[in-house]
Design an enzyme around this catalytic site. Structure first.
Site, PDB file in Angstrom:
ATOM      1  N   CYS A   9      50.252  56.329  24.322  1.00 40.61           N
ATOM      2  CA  CYS A   9      49.444  56.891  25.410  1.00 40.61           C
ATOM      3  C   CYS A   9      49.254  58.397  25.225  1.00 40.61           C
ATOM      4  CB  CYS A   9      50.101  56.604  26.763  1.00 40.61           C
ATOM      5  SG  CYS A   9      49.220  57.356  28.158  1.00 40.61           S
ATOM      6  N   CYS A  12      50.700  60.384  28.180  1.00 40.10           N
ATOM      7  CA  CYS A  12      52.167  60.450  28.146  1.00 40.10           C
ATOM      8  C   CYS A  12      52.612  61.524  27.156  1.00 40.10           C
ATOM      9  CB  CYS A  12      52.763  59.098  27.774  1.00 40.10           C
ATOM     10  SG  CYS A  12      52.683  57.846  29.079  1.00 40.10           S
ATOM     11  N   GLY A  96      34.185  53.207  32.664  1.00 39.54           N
ATOM     12  CA  GLY A  96      34.297  54.409  31.846  1.00 39.54           C
ATOM     13  C   GLY A  96      35.714  54.863  31.552  1.00 39.54           C
ATOM     14  N   THR A  98      38.777  55.406  29.501  1.00 45.45           N
ATOM     15  CA  THR A  98      39.040  55.373  28.064  1.00 45.45           C
ATOM     16  C   THR A  98      40.497  55.663  27.725  1.00 45.45           C
ATOM     17  OG1 THR A  98      38.364  57.684  27.807  1.00 45.45           O
ATOM     18  CG2 THR A  98      36.665  55.993  27.441  1.00 45.45           C
ATOM     19  N   HIS A 103      44.442  58.550  36.137  1.00 45.85           N
ATOM     20  CA  HIS A 103      44.080  59.961  36.212  1.00 45.85           C
ATOM     21  C   HIS A 103      42.881  60.150  37.129  1.00 45.85           C
ATOM     22  CE1 HIS A 103      41.831  58.281  32.785  1.00 45.85           C
ATOM     23  NE2 HIS A 103      40.919  59.217  32.980  1.00 45.85           N
TER      24      HIS A 103
END
Length: 117
Positions: A9, A12, A96, A98, A103
């Site tokens: 990630c 992360c 959308g 990605t 977030h």
């Protein structure tokens, strides 16, 4: 597992500091940083430090953390002196998303059309 850092990630890795980002705010539970592909003069991402796949997963597993993310969007807008702004959570690739880490996009500094996209 929800809440645990994921090796693959991007966000992360930003939280742990192994990938650089232009951080504008950080709290015990969140990090806010400038988007590398801004869609408005102000485009800041606010993320929980704990990994959750998307906004829906975050809200279901950790509503208090979801509230922290939203609270930080206001703090970013205040610091950026935005009189009006948009908060966007993309959930799913069709919307959308990605990066598969919840977030919020804080967008402002120009007129924003409606409907979006």
């Amino acid at each position: 597992m929800a809440g645990e850092p994921q090796d693959d990630c991007l966000f992360c890795k930003i939280v742990e500091g192994s990938i650089p980002a232009t951080i504008v705010r950080e709290t015990e539970t969140t990090v806010a940083f400038r988007d590398i592909n801004p869609q408005a003069p102000t485009h800041v991402l606010v993320i929980p430090k704990a990994h959750h796949r998307d906004a829906a997963a975050l809200a279901a597993a950790a509503p208090e953390l979801a509230a922290d993310v939203l609270r930080e969007t206001q703090a970013v807008a205040d610091e950026e002196k935005l009189e009006s702004y948009r908060i966007v959570f993309n959930t799913g690739s069709g919307a959308g998303q990605t990066v598969w880490h919840a977030h919020a996009h804080v967008l402002g500094g120009r007129g924003l059309e409606w409907p979006p996209g």
